[in-house]
Scaffold this motif. Structure first.
Motif, PDB file in Angstrom:
ATOM      1  N   PHE A  57      24.327  21.446  -8.423  1.00 37.57           N
ATOM      2  CA  PHE A  57      25.464  21.484  -7.495  1.00 37.57           C
ATOM      3  C   PHE A  57      26.715  20.846  -8.084  1.00 37.57           C
ATOM      4  N   ASP A  94      20.122  17.699   0.048  1.00 39.35           N
ATOM      5  CA  ASP A  94      19.929  19.024  -0.544  1.00 39.35           C
ATOM      6  C   ASP A  94      20.163  18.881  -2.044  1.00 39.35           C
ATOM      7  N   ASP A 105      15.931  24.619  -5.898  1.00 38.58           N
ATOM      8  CA  ASP A 105      16.799  24.299  -4.754  1.00 38.58           C
ATOM      9  C   ASP A 105      15.900  23.866  -3.598  1.00 38.58           C
ATOM     10  N   GLU A 233      14.195  23.032   3.180  1.00 43.27           N
ATOM     11  CA  GLU A 233      14.299  24.120   2.196  1.00 43.27           C
ATOM     12  C   GLU A 233      13.356  23.911   1.025  1.00 43.27           C
TER      13      GLU A 233
END
Ligand code: MG
Ligand code: MG
Length: 249
Positions: A57, A94, A105, A233
């Protein structure tokens, strides 16, 4: 176009996935009242770089940190800062790691000290909705819409709502690949799932209404009604042995 991965490429993605999962778990262990979101981000960056990977990221679209860290009504894309976590907060972390040409991810929601019963239920329902979704992904002839339908049905049965503006996605050479993987939809619709697909399934669930807004910082997404939001996630691969969760440690 959906990039199908070979078994060898999926092995490489397992490495990226493991580092991603480890970094997320290490940050999760640090969560407690008094810790800043920047401290969590530093830990994540340190672990990813120690493993010879790079934070996916960092610099992505200009994002200024290694992880997205979002507190309470912040849904996703929160920027780590000097914000101090307080008793009763819920914090979404995240993480992405890139190594060997592939990304992992993964995100999870952590509790800061004791949280309300409703906040805990939101977190539990969000995590369970992910597992309901990937159970569908493992079935023969499944389509993308089956995942979203299972997620949405479970979330709404529990009185919460799914965010529709942001969705899961394919993941691999690029952090975001085709196809989109919505957390809502109609069973039997959308691209057919097949062996070699690698996707990030990521329910974002609000206690209140599904609508979200972007804050003035151009990154942080918050619920429009100010209600709490949770996120869960993993990157998964569809293999001959069924659904493999690549970011679980
Ligand atoms: Mg993510
Ligand atoms: Mg994602």
């Amino acid at each position: 176009m959906i990039n199908i991965k070979t078994p060898e490429q999926i092995k490489k993605m397992q490495i990226a996935g493991r580092i991603t999962g480890e970094a997320l778990a290490l940050a999760g262990e640090m969560v407690r009242p008094g810790v800043t979101t920047k401290q969590l981000d530093d830990k994540i960056r340190h672990h990813i770089e120690k493993c010879g990977a790079r934070p996916s990221f960092l610099g992505y679209g200009g994002f200024p940190a290694s992880a997205c860290i979002s507190v309470n009504d912040e849904v996703i894309h929160g920027i780590p800062s000097g914000r101090v976590l307080e008793e009763g907060d819920i914090v979404k972390i995240d993480v992405g790691a890139y190594i060997g040409g592939f990304h992992g991810d993964s995100a999870n929601t952590f509790t800061v000290g004791r949280v309300s019963e409703e906040a805990q239920r939101l977190i539990d329902v969000t995590r369970e909705s992910f597992y309901r979704g990937i159970a569908e992904a493992g079935k023969d002839g499944a389509r993308i819409g089956d995942i979203g339908h299972a997620v949405q049905t479970y979330v709404e049965e529990n009185g919460f709502s799914v965010v529709k503006k942001y969705v899961g996605h394919g993941v691999g050479h690029d952090l975001h690949e085709d196809p989109n993987v919505p957390n809502f939809g109609t069973a039997g619709r959308g691209p057919r799932l097949c062996r070699g697909m690698t996707i990030a399934v990521e329910p974002m669930v609000n206690i209140g209404a599904p609508e979200v807004l972007e804050k003035k910082d151009k990154w942080t997404v918050v619920t429009r009604d100010g209600s709490l939001s949770a996120h869960y996630e993993h990157t998964i691969a569809l293999t001959e042995n069924g659904v493999l969760i690549l970011t679980k440690v």
